[in-house]
Every structure is written in structure tokens, then in C-alpha cells.
Design a protein around this motif. Structure first.
Motif, PDB file in Angstrom:
ATOM      1  N   PRO A 155       0.808  -1.224   0.000  1.00  0.00           N
ATOM      2  CA  PRO A 155       0.000   0.000   0.000  1.00  0.00           C
ATOM      3  C   PRO A 155       0.840   1.272   0.000  1.00  0.00           C
ATOM      4  O   PRO A 155       1.832   1.376   0.712  1.00  0.00           O
ATOM      5  N   MET A 156       0.411   2.242  -0.801  1.00  0.00           N
ATOM      6  CA  MET A 156       1.113   3.530  -0.913  1.00  0.00           C
ATOM      7  C   MET A 156       0.152   4.691  -0.669  1.00  0.00           C
ATOM      8  O   MET A 156       0.158   5.324   0.360  1.00  0.00           O
ATOM      9  N   GLY A 157      -0.707   4.966  -1.649  1.00  0.00           N
ATOM     10  CA  GLY A 157      -1.618   6.102  -1.542  1.00  0.00           C
ATOM     11  C   GLY A 157      -2.773   5.826  -0.595  1.00  0.00           C
ATOM     12  O   GLY A 157      -3.198   4.683  -0.421  1.00  0.00           O
ATOM     13  N   ILE A 158      -3.284   6.915   0.007  1.00  0.00           N
ATOM     14  CA  ILE A 158      -4.436   6.772   0.903  1.00  0.00           C
ATOM     15  C   ILE A 158      -5.213   8.073   0.952  1.00  0.00           C
ATOM     16  O   ILE A 158      -4.634   9.165   0.871  1.00  0.00           O
ATOM     17  N   GLY A 208      -4.412   2.803  -2.307  1.00  0.00           N
ATOM     18  CA  GLY A 208      -3.776   2.370  -3.546  1.00  0.00           C
ATOM     19  C   GLY A 208      -2.513   1.587  -3.219  1.00  0.00           C
ATOM     20  O   GLY A 208      -2.114   1.487  -2.065  1.00  0.00           O
ATOM     21  N   ARG A 209      -1.874   1.055  -4.231  1.00  0.00           N
ATOM     22  CA  ARG A 209      -0.713   0.191  -3.998  1.00  0.00           C
ATOM     23  C   ARG A 209       0.381   0.457  -5.022  1.00  0.00           C
ATOM     24  O   ARG A 209       0.193   1.228  -5.962  1.00  0.00           O
ATOM     25  N   GLU A 239      -0.324   6.607  -6.807  1.00  0.00           N
ATOM     26  CA  GLU A 239      -0.028   6.879  -5.400  1.00  0.00           C
ATOM     27  C   GLU A 239      -0.967   7.921  -4.818  1.00  0.00           C
ATOM     28  O   GLU A 239      -1.679   7.656  -3.860  1.00  0.00           O
ATOM     29  N   SER A 240      -0.980   9.107  -5.385  1.00  0.00           N
ATOM     30  CA  SER A 240      -1.754  10.192  -4.780  1.00  0.00           C
ATOM     31  C   SER A 240      -3.252   9.992  -4.988  1.00  0.00           C
ATOM     32  O   SER A 240      -3.720   9.773  -6.113  1.00  0.00           O
ATOM     33  N   ILE A 241      -4.007  10.073  -3.879  1.00  0.00           N
ATOM     34  CA  ILE A 241      -5.466   9.967  -3.893  1.00  0.00           C
ATOM     35  C   ILE A 241      -6.024  11.122  -3.071  1.00  0.00           C
ATOM     36  O   ILE A 241      -5.473  11.452  -2.011  1.00  0.00           O
TER      37      ILE A 241
END
Length: 348
Positions: free
Chosen positions: A144-147, A163-164, A203-205
Motif C-alpha cells: 500500500p502507498m496512496g491513501i 492504492g498500492r 499513489e496520490s489519492i
């Protein structure tokens, strides 16, 4: 990355304008009002927690991305107030207000921990751990990366959208409904959605609670838009920003100027600028490009709340190389946007 929903500031908004991707003269780079103290390894993503009792005492939450990483809380002067260390490569962070935990309203920060495939949850402002849950269970591609977080204004339900590092062409993002279990917060997967170009990563959300939209950056492709409410389905509503970026499409921030209008700022990472789109109609195209002093900015956040004399129309926070975050007076960004809009009007 979180939009602020408690306050709306009435500002003048110029009419819709034509796409200004041909804008040649961006002017001097904006200088930050504040640069934070350095973290141990590598800053990645900020969020802003508004202190309801005194907005001038609001704090910046930011991640330090490393296998021995951390989560930091800074005051508006950039001083470190609190930190959580020993996190296993925390990537992105977002916040939401008013989760009912043990019968008490609790503001929370959600952080992706890539090496453990978890989302970790902390109470604000003290950064006390109050829960965790694993993500992308059963998948071969996790990391997991983006949140971002979404609070349904009608039901009060709070969700995490994660996101991942990599994923399928559809169903790249998963959405989790938060709930209390034995005095801690956990999450249950309720939705799998989101198209992916396959060019690099997502990544970016960012979520716009008021308008009910999710935006995410498909790096080297564009920005996707979906409904935030799982009950409204998984139809892709829009892709915008294609062709507007030097390379990576990165951090997304949403600045409301009224309940329905405002700006969406997206990091043009390799150009050290932020592209600006109309919140009410991002399909109109880029309306401004703002040069900043950050280097390779990945994550960013903004609020329109009056945070005191230094930031009376809010603050824009952006990660920069050098283990720091930059805090910009929104008035400077607003001035550049208005100049770009006027220049576009004159060329019609």
C-alpha cells in the motif's frame, strides 16, 4: 490527502477560461513562509489537522518514508511536536474528523505501511495508535502507498481508500469501511475499483467530501475521477490533465472557494510546479501552473481555513526533497491563479 470541510470561505472566482497549457511565463518561484524541521529519512506526504478550538494551533501531519520510518506532527512554525517512529515504510497519510470510538468523537490519521501491507490509525492530535488492518488481502500485488479518507455526509460512515505500488488494469484501488472492534478501529473491504494505465504507478489519492468525488493520479497518464460513495457504482467519470505534465502526475489537493467551486492542484513533479484545475469543471483543462520552491514534490495538502495572521486564507503544504515540508501562504497562490486567469481572458 484531505480536503477541509468545516469552513467555506467566500472568494471571487473568475469565469471559466480556455486551457492555458501554452502559458510561457510562470514568473518567479513562490517562496515558502515556513520550512519544517527535518525528519530522519525522506518526507513523502502531508495532511492538515484543523484545531477546532484554535485554528492557529492546527498541525501538519507528515510521513517519513523508510524501513525505519515515522509519522510526524509539526506546528505552523514547522517545529516537531510529536512523532511516531519505527514504522515500516509509511507512505501516505490522510485525516478524517469525528469517528465515534469508545463513545467519543475522535479525529484520526490513517497511514499506509507498505512493508507490512497495513493501514495504521492514530488519534489526533497526540498520534496515539488506535487501530490497524491489512489491505489487499489475497492479492499478489499489495504494497500500500496512496491513501485518502471519505466521510459520507448523509450516513456519517468513514472510509479509507487505498492504492498500492502496482496493480491490475481495473480494481487497482480498494475502499474500506471503518468500524470499532473491541475498542480499536478496523476496516472491512467494501469496494474494488479504479482503472490503471499501466504506465507507472498510482499513489496520490484525494477525496472531495462535499462533492462526493475521488481523484487519483495515474502517473505519466492523468487524473481519474470516480464517485466516493460505493453505492453510486464504479463508473469512471472523467480523466483530466493528460499532456499537462512533464512526467509524473503526483500530489492532489482541493481548495474550496464555496460549496461547489474552487481549485484542484496537482503536482507536476519533475517541473517543480503545481497545475491548477477548476474544482467545478476540471475537464475545462489547466487554468494555471504555479512554480514553487519545492524539489520533486510528491505529496501535498491545502486548507481554506483562516489559520491566523500568517495564513489568513489558509495554507498550502508540499513535500520537498531535503527531508522537509514547505508551507505556503495561500494568498500568494491565489494571486498567481488570478493573474493566469486574467492573462487567458486577454488572449481570447
Amino acid at each position: 490527502m484531505k480536503k477541509i470541510k468545516y469552513y467555506i470561505i467566500a472568494l471571487s472566482v473568475f469565469p471559466l477560461v480556455t486551457n492555458c497549457t501554452g502559458q510561457k511565463h510562470l514568473g518567479e518561484k513562490l517562496r515558502p513562509a515556513v520550512i519544517t524541521e527535518t525528519v530522519a529519512h525522506d518526507t513523502d506526504d502531508p495532511a492538515i489537522w484543523i484545531n477546532p478550538a484554535n485554528p492557529a494551533q492546527s498541525i501538519i501531519i507528515g510521513t517519513d518514508k523508510d524501513s525505519d520510518g515515522g509519522l510526524y506532527a509539526f506546528n505552523l512554525s514547522g517545529k516537531i511536536l510529536h512523532k511516531v517512529t519505527g514504522l515500516k515504510r509509511p507512505n501516505n497519510v490522510d485525516i478524517e474528523y469525528g469517528f465515534i470510538l469508545n463513545g467519543k468523537k475522535t479525529d484520526i490519521a490513517a497511514v499506509t505501511e507498505r512493508e507490512t501491507n497495513k493501514v495504521k490509525l492514530y488519534a489526533l492530535p497526540e498520534l496515539k495508535e488506535i487501530g490497524e488492518f491489512s489491505v489487499f488481502d489475497g492479492e499478489t500485488e499489495r504494497g500500500p502507498m496512496g491513501i485518502s479518507m471519505y466521510k459520507n455526509p448523509e450516513t456519517g460512515d468513514i472510509f479509507v481508500i487505498a492504492g498500492r505500488k502496482s496493480g491490475p488494469q481495473d480494481g487497482y484501488l480498494w475502499q474500506y469501511r471503518l468500524s470499532e472492534k473491541n475498542g480499536f478501529i478496523t476496516g472491512e473491504a467494501v469496494r474494488k475499483f479504479g482503472k490503471y494505465s499501466g504506465l507507472k504507478e498510482i499513489e496520490s489519492i484525494a477525496v472531495d467530501d462535499e462533492k462526493g468525488y475521488i481523484y487519483y493520479s495515474d502517473e505519466q497518464f492523468g487524473v481519474h475521477q470516480y464517485y466516493a460513495d460505493p453505492g453510486k457504482g464504479n463508473e469512471e467519470l472523467l480523466v483530466f490533465g493528460k499532456g499537462d505534465f512533464k512526467s509524473d502526475v503526483e500530489g492532489i489537493s482541493i481548495y474550496p472557494t464555496s460549496r461547489d467551486k474552487g481549485y484542484i492542484l496537482v503536482s507536476n513533479q519533475q517541473n517543480d510546479t503545481f497545475n491548477v484545475y477548476l474544482r467545478e469543471n476540471p475537464a475545462q483543462g489547466r487554468i494555471a501552473e504555479i512554480p514553487v520552491s519545492t524539489s520533486e514534490s510528491d505529496g501535498s495538502e491545502v486548507t481554506n481555513v483562516n489559520l491566523g495572521p500568517q495564513f489568513p486564507k489558509g495554507v498550502f503544504v508540499a513535500m520537498s526533497n531535503g527531508k522537509v515540508f514547505h508551507l505556503y501562504d495561500w494568498r500568494l497562490i491565489e494571486e498567481r491563479i488570478e493573474k493566469a486567469l486574467m492573462a487567458s481572458e486577454h488572449t481570447k
